[in-house]
Design an enzyme around this catalytic site. Sequence first.
Site, PDB file in Angstrom:
ATOM      1  NE  ARG A  23      77.943 -27.492  17.723  1.00 51.06           N
ATOM      2  CZ  ARG A  23      78.944 -27.169  16.904  1.00 51.06           C
ATOM      3  NH1 ARG A  23      79.470 -25.961  16.952  1.00 51.06           N
ATOM      4  NH2 ARG A  23      79.422 -28.043  16.060  1.00 51.06           N
ATOM      5  CB  SER A  40      83.243 -26.500   5.496  1.00 52.90           C
ATOM      6  OG  SER A  40      83.657 -26.928   6.751  1.00 52.90           O
ATOM      7  CB  CYS A  44      95.897 -26.338   6.981  1.00 48.71           C
ATOM      8  SG  CYS A  44      95.117 -25.027   7.927  1.00 48.71           S
TER       9      CYS A  44
HETATM   10  C1  LIG Z   1      97.407 -22.759   1.170  1.00 50.39           C
HETATM   11  C2  LIG Z   1      97.009 -22.311   2.527  1.00 50.39           C
HETATM   12  C3  LIG Z   1      97.497 -22.981   3.639  1.00 50.39           C
HETATM   13  C4  LIG Z   1      97.145 -22.574   4.909  1.00 50.39           C
HETATM   14  N1  LIG Z   1      97.629 -23.256   5.969  1.00 50.39           N
HETATM   15  C5  LIG Z   1      97.297 -22.892   7.216  1.00 50.39           C
HETATM   16  C6  LIG Z   1      97.771 -23.614   8.353  1.00 50.39           C
HETATM   17  O1  LIG Z   1      98.490 -24.596   8.211  1.00 50.39           O
HETATM   18  N2  LIG Z   1      97.373 -23.183   9.581  1.00 50.39           N
HETATM   19  C7  LIG Z   1      96.562 -22.095   9.756  1.00 50.39           C
HETATM   20  O2  LIG Z   1      96.218 -21.743  10.888  1.00 50.39           O
HETATM   21  N3  LIG Z   1      96.100 -21.391   8.693  1.00 50.39           N
HETATM   22  C8  LIG Z   1      96.443 -21.776   7.445  1.00 50.39           C
HETATM   23  N4  LIG Z   1      95.971 -21.052   6.382  1.00 50.39           N
HETATM   24  C9  LIG Z   1      95.164 -19.847   6.640  1.00 50.39           C
HETATM   25  C10 LIG Z   1      93.697 -20.178   6.837  1.00 50.39           C
HETATM   26  O3  LIG Z   1      93.267 -20.950   5.763  1.00 50.39           O
HETATM   27  C11 LIG Z   1      92.897 -18.893   6.914  1.00 50.39           C
HETATM   28  O4  LIG Z   1      93.277 -18.221   8.055  1.00 50.39           O
HETATM   29  C12 LIG Z   1      91.412 -19.185   6.939  1.00 50.39           C
HETATM   30  O5  LIG Z   1      91.030 -19.818   5.741  1.00 50.39           O
HETATM   31  C13 LIG Z   1      90.620 -17.924   7.071  1.00 50.39           C
HETATM   32  O6  LIG Z   1      89.259 -18.276   7.024  1.00 50.39           O
HETATM   33  P1  LIG Z   1      88.147 -17.242   6.663  1.00 50.39           P
HETATM   34  O7  LIG Z   1      86.854 -17.979   6.668  1.00 50.39           O
HETATM   35  O8  LIG Z   1      88.272 -16.050   7.532  1.00 50.39           O
HETATM   36  O9  LIG Z   1      88.520 -16.706   5.196  1.00 50.39           O
HETATM   37  P2  LIG Z   1      88.667 -17.416   3.798  1.00 50.39           P
HETATM   38  O10 LIG Z   1      89.286 -18.755   3.903  1.00 50.39           O
HETATM   39  O11 LIG Z   1      89.315 -16.386   2.935  1.00 50.39           O
HETATM   40  O12 LIG Z   1      87.172 -17.629   3.345  1.00 50.39           O
HETATM   41  C14 LIG Z   1      86.313 -16.558   3.041  1.00 50.39           C
HETATM   42  C15 LIG Z   1      85.338 -17.031   1.984  1.00 50.39           C
HETATM   43  O13 LIG Z   1      84.400 -15.997   1.770  1.00 50.39           O
HETATM   44  C16 LIG Z   1      84.022 -15.999   0.423  1.00 50.39           C
HETATM   45  N5  LIG Z   1      83.502 -14.678   0.075  1.00 50.39           N
HETATM   46  C17 LIG Z   1      84.150 -13.490   0.101  1.00 50.39           C
HETATM   47  N6  LIG Z   1      83.331 -12.492  -0.269  1.00 50.39           N
HETATM   48  C18 LIG Z   1      82.131 -13.066  -0.542  1.00 50.39           C
HETATM   49  C19 LIG Z   1      80.881 -12.544  -0.986  1.00 50.39           C
HETATM   50  N7  LIG Z   1      80.701 -11.238  -1.203  1.00 50.39           N
HETATM   51  N8  LIG Z   1      79.863 -13.413  -1.183  1.00 50.39           N
HETATM   52  C20 LIG Z   1      80.032 -14.745  -0.949  1.00 50.39           C
HETATM   53  N9  LIG Z   1      81.201 -15.294  -0.533  1.00 50.39           N
HETATM   54  C21 LIG Z   1      82.222 -14.461  -0.319  1.00 50.39           C
HETATM   55  C22 LIG Z   1      85.299 -16.301  -0.324  1.00 50.39           C
HETATM   56  O14 LIG Z   1      85.012 -16.873  -1.583  1.00 50.39           O
HETATM   57  C23 LIG Z   1      86.003 -17.273   0.622  1.00 50.39           C
HETATM   58  O15 LIG Z   1      85.817 -18.614   0.211  1.00 50.39           O
HETATM   59  C24 LIG Z   1      96.291 -21.451   5.082  1.00 50.39           C
HETATM   60  C25 LIG Z   1      95.789 -20.786   3.968  1.00 50.39           C
HETATM   61  C26 LIG Z   1      96.125 -21.205   2.700  1.00 50.39           C
HETATM   62  C27 LIG Z   1      95.565 -20.477   1.502  1.00 50.39           C
END
Ligand SMILES: Cc1cc2nc3c(=O)[nH]c(=O)nc-3n(C[C@H](O)[C@H](O)[C@H](O)COP(=O)(O)OP(=O)(O)OC[C@H]3O[C@@H](n4cnc5c(N)ncnc54)[C@H](O)[C@@H]3O)c2cc1C
Length: 265
Positions: A23, A40, A44
């Site tokens: 964007r 994506s 949750c």
């Molecule tokens: C079951 C569950 C329920 C949840 N419910 C809630 C909720 O109700 N409300 C809320 O606010 N939060 C909730 N959360 C928390 C929320 O999902 C996380 O805070 C959020 O997913 C964080 O996003 P992120 O992109 O920082 O990390 P992540 O979701 O951990 O994503 C990071 C991604 O990076 C990829 N990755 C890592 N290293 C590499 C690499 N070297 N090369 C390529 N890819 C890589 C991983 O495979 C991963 O898919 C929940 C989490 C879970 C597991």
Amino acid sequence: MGKRVLVVGGVAGGASAAARIRRLDAEASITVFERGEHVSFSNCALPYYLSRTVEDKDYLVMMTPEGFKASYDIDVRTNNEVLKIDRNRRMVLVKNRITGEEYEEAYDELVLSPGSAPIRPGKIEGISLPHVFTVRNVTDIVKLDSYVRQAKSSNVAVIGGGFIGLEVAENLKEAGMNVSVVEAARQVMAPFDQDMSQILHKELSDHGIELILSDGVKAITEEKVILNSGREVAADTVVLAIGVVPETGLAKDAGLEIGETGAIK
Ligand SMILES: Cc1cc2nc3c(=O)[nH]c(=O)nc-3n(C[C@H](O)[C@H](O)[C@H](O)COP(=O)(O)OP(=O)(O)OC[C@H]3O[C@@H](n4cnc5c(N)ncnc54)[C@H](O)[C@@H]3O)c2cc1C
């Protein structure tokens, strides 16, 4: 030619960052690398697939690589893991986890959003048994769901009474399993005051979930979880929900600073 931006991680952080960069800059060439099978998705909603409150696993995925290309002209590569960052050459080394091929990509800007992984303490006996699960992504929840349904699991022990543990427990109960929650602290949901957590304890009990407080896991066997107190909990499926640890390997290896919480600064 526009700036070349690479994003590591394609879930909440990485996917949002990539969309926001588009964007702000219509000319940038943006590539997202995601080690897992999906980008994506709705973390949750994951536990709610177990009870089929979310009826289809496809509803857990909000956006596909094709969707990113069509809507934002962003190149999303799932099953592609960034193995190394060469900050001097401004290059990353990537491995395609399907073909095994390794290749390099150059960047002008690099965004790290590797998130955090569920904790799986190595020192607990039986922790690597095939009926011990963690929940982070769509692949994990589909694996757990298929296991409990195909193995006709009846007794599930959820270790950890935080947000994720309680949601998993609630939904497995709804799916018809006998569920126990084991929590090392005196209450579930650590951020709540003790009196407030009593309401949750009653709610768990009213729904027929066995709650064990102030106890931890010593060992796991195929039929049970043995607790530190010596108590045994019947379990043919175990879900570990005892917290997460930031994925900092890539950043540390590249000499980037780690903050006081242990995450990338
Ligand atoms: C079951 C569950 C329920 C949840 N419910 C809630 C909720 O109700 N409300 C809320 O606010 N939060 C909730 N959360 C928390 C929320 O999902 C996380 O805070 C959020 O997913 C964080 O996003 P992120 O992109 O920082 O990390 P992540 O979701 O951990 O994503 C990071 C991604 O990076 C990829 N990755 C890592 N290293 C590499 C690499 N070297 N090369 C390529 N890819 C890589 C991983 O495979 C991963 O898919 C929940 C989490 C879970 C597991």
